[in-house]
Motif scaffolding. Structure first.
Motif, PDB file in Angstrom:
ATOM      1  N   PHE A  70       6.265 -10.266  -4.148  1.00  0.00           N
ATOM      2  CA  PHE A  70       5.299  -9.559  -4.964  1.00  0.00           C
ATOM      3  C   PHE A  70       4.233  -9.008  -4.029  1.00  0.00           C
ATOM      4  N   ILE A  71       3.923  -7.723  -4.207  1.00  0.00           N
ATOM      5  CA  ILE A  71       2.982  -7.021  -3.350  1.00  0.00           C
ATOM      6  C   ILE A  71       1.868  -6.473  -4.236  1.00  0.00           C
ATOM      7  N   SER A  72       0.627  -6.598  -3.760  1.00  0.00           N
ATOM      8  CA  SER A  72      -0.484  -5.988  -4.486  1.00  0.00           C
ATOM      9  C   SER A  72      -1.038  -4.832  -3.663  1.00  0.00           C
ATOM     10  N   HIS A  73      -1.331  -3.739  -4.365  1.00  0.00           N
ATOM     11  CA  HIS A  73      -1.876  -2.535  -3.755  1.00  0.00           C
ATOM     12  C   HIS A  73      -3.236  -2.265  -4.386  1.00  0.00           C
ATOM     13  N   LYS A  74      -4.140  -1.671  -3.655  1.00  0.00           N
ATOM     14  CA  LYS A  74      -5.442  -1.300  -4.207  1.00  0.00           C
ATOM     15  C   LYS A  74      -5.263  -0.099  -5.134  1.00  0.00           C
ATOM     16  N   LEU A  75      -5.762  -0.238  -6.352  1.00  0.00           N
ATOM     17  CA  LEU A  75      -5.617   0.811  -7.352  1.00  0.00           C
ATOM     18  C   LEU A  75      -6.311   2.100  -6.930  1.00  0.00           C
ATOM     19  N   ASP A  76      -7.436   1.985  -6.248  1.00  0.00           N
ATOM     20  CA  ASP A  76      -8.170   3.190  -5.852  1.00  0.00           C
ATOM     21  C   ASP A  76      -7.478   3.975  -4.739  1.00  0.00           C
ATOM     22  N   SER A  77      -6.387   3.444  -4.180  1.00  0.00           N
ATOM     23  CA  SER A  77      -5.604   4.173  -3.173  1.00  0.00           C
ATOM     24  C   SER A  77      -4.715   5.235  -3.807  1.00  0.00           C
ATOM     25  N   PHE A  78      -4.470   5.125  -5.114  1.00  0.00           N
ATOM     26  CA  PHE A  78      -3.586   6.050  -5.826  1.00  0.00           C
ATOM     27  C   PHE A  78      -4.404   7.192  -6.422  1.00  0.00           C
ATOM     28  N   SER A  79      -3.852   8.401  -6.383  1.00  0.00           N
ATOM     29  CA  SER A  79      -4.533   9.528  -7.021  1.00  0.00           C
ATOM     30  C   SER A  79      -4.464   9.388  -8.543  1.00  0.00           C
ATOM     31  N   SER A  80      -3.357   8.865  -9.045  1.00  0.00           N
ATOM     32  CA  SER A  80      -3.230   8.500 -10.458  1.00  0.00           C
ATOM     33  C   SER A  80      -2.415   7.211 -10.503  1.00  0.00           C
ATOM     34  N   PRO A  81      -2.654   6.366 -11.502  1.00  0.00           N
ATOM     35  CA  PRO A  81      -1.940   5.075 -11.546  1.00  0.00           C
ATOM     36  C   PRO A  81      -0.424   5.269 -11.595  1.00  0.00           C
ATOM     37  N   PRO A  82       0.317   4.417 -10.899  1.00  0.00           N
ATOM     38  CA  PRO A  82       1.782   4.514 -10.940  1.00  0.00           C
ATOM     39  C   PRO A  82       2.300   4.072 -12.305  1.00  0.00           C
ATOM     40  N   PRO A  83       3.511   4.502 -12.677  1.00  0.00           N
ATOM     41  CA  PRO A  83       4.056   4.142 -13.991  1.00  0.00           C
ATOM     42  C   PRO A  83       4.548   2.692 -14.033  1.00  0.00           C
ATOM     43  N   ILE A  84       4.048   1.931 -14.982  1.00  0.00           N
ATOM     44  CA  ILE A  84       4.465   0.538 -15.140  1.00  0.00           C
ATOM     45  C   ILE A  84       5.899   0.508 -15.677  1.00  0.00           C
ATOM     46  N   GLY A  85       6.715  -0.391 -15.127  1.00  0.00           N
ATOM     47  CA  GLY A  85       8.099  -0.531 -15.566  1.00  0.00           C
ATOM     48  C   GLY A  85       9.058   0.414 -14.871  1.00  0.00           C
ATOM     49  N   LYS A  86       8.585   1.149 -13.880  1.00  0.00           N
ATOM     50  CA  LYS A  86       9.429   2.090 -13.138  1.00  0.00           C
ATOM     51  C   LYS A  86       9.561   1.643 -11.691  1.00  0.00           C
ATOM     52  N   ASN A  87      10.680   1.973 -11.088  1.00  0.00           N
ATOM     53  CA  ASN A  87      10.908   1.702  -9.669  1.00  0.00           C
ATOM     54  C   ASN A  87      10.307   2.843  -8.859  1.00  0.00           C
ATOM     55  N   VAL A  88       9.475   2.480  -7.902  1.00  0.00           N
ATOM     56  CA  VAL A  88       8.824   3.484  -7.068  1.00  0.00           C
ATOM     57  C   VAL A  88       8.873   3.052  -5.610  1.00  0.00           C
ATOM     58  N   SER A  89       8.716   4.024  -4.742  1.00  0.00           N
ATOM     59  CA  SER A  89       8.564   3.776  -3.322  1.00  0.00           C
ATOM     60  C   SER A  89       7.123   4.136  -2.966  1.00  0.00           C
ATOM     61  N   ILE A  90       6.411   3.189  -2.375  1.00  0.00           N
ATOM     62  CA  ILE A  90       5.032   3.404  -1.962  1.00  0.00           C
ATOM     63  C   ILE A  90       5.006   3.369  -0.443  1.00  0.00           C
ATOM     64  N   GLN A  91       4.609   4.487   0.144  1.00  0.00           N
ATOM     65  CA  GLN A  91       4.605   4.655   1.602  1.00  0.00           C
ATOM     66  C   GLN A  91       3.169   4.795   2.082  1.00  0.00           C
ATOM     67  N   TYR A  92       2.768   3.944   3.026  1.00  0.00           N
ATOM     68  CA  TYR A  92       1.449   4.045   3.647  1.00  0.00           C
ATOM     69  C   TYR A  92       1.599   4.752   4.979  1.00  0.00           C
ATOM     70  N   ASP A  93       0.628   5.598   5.296  1.00  0.00           N
ATOM     71  CA  ASP A  93       0.652   6.350   6.537  1.00  0.00           C
ATOM     72  C   ASP A  93      -0.705   6.230   7.225  1.00  0.00           C
ATOM     73  N   ASN A  94      -0.776   5.462   8.299  1.00  0.00           N
ATOM     74  CA  ASN A  94      -1.987   5.322   9.119  1.00  0.00           C
ATOM     75  C   ASN A  94      -3.224   4.894   8.333  1.00  0.00           C
ATOM     76  N   HIS A  95      -3.106   3.895   7.495  1.00  0.00           N
ATOM     77  CA  HIS A  95      -4.211   3.267   6.771  1.00  0.00           C
ATOM     78  C   HIS A  95      -4.899   4.163   5.753  1.00  0.00           C
TER      79      HIS A  95
END
Length: 114
Positions: A70-95
């Motif tokens: 289980f991974i937690s991400h900061k909500l304010d890092s997203f431009s809009s909230p990701p869809p709950i119940g969907k499979n997504v790929s979250i890629q970080y690039d240089n912090h």
């Protein structure tokens, strides 16, 4: 839980229900998800693929199940909230930058020959 979602916190040596009991989002299988074990996402050129389980607006976190972790991400890092119940790929690039891509998990189909 009969299609319902219950969020509980462990306080004073007992589990207490936090928030409302409500219908679980489509795409989340029934079960117990121990998101209290979630690790904070590493933001240095790291990618996480998996199911979005919960958005906790109070704590400002997005919880994702990536494989068995289980991974937690900061909500304010997203431009809009990701869809709950969907499979997504979250890629970080240089912090700084975060990119979000939806994907479908291949289903296992069995072919029966008669």
């Amino acid at each position: 839980m009969n299609g319902q979602k219950i969020l509980q916190n462990f306080n004073d040596n007992e589990w207490k229900t936090a928030g409302l009991i409500k219908k679980a989002e489509e795409g989340i299988k029934p079960g117990i998800y121990n998101i209290y074990l979630a690790k904070m996402a590493e933001t240095n050129n790291k990618a996480y693929e998996g199911l979005i389980l919960l958005i906790d607006k109070q704590e400002g976190l997005v919880y994702q199940q990536a494989n068995k972790d289980f991974i937690s991400h900061k909500l304010d890092s997203f431009s809009s909230p990701p869809p709950i119940g969907k499979n997504v790929s979250i890629q970080y690039d240089n912090h700084e930058k975060l990119s979000l891509t939806k994907f479908e998990v291949p289903t296992k189909k069995q072919n029966l020959k008669i």
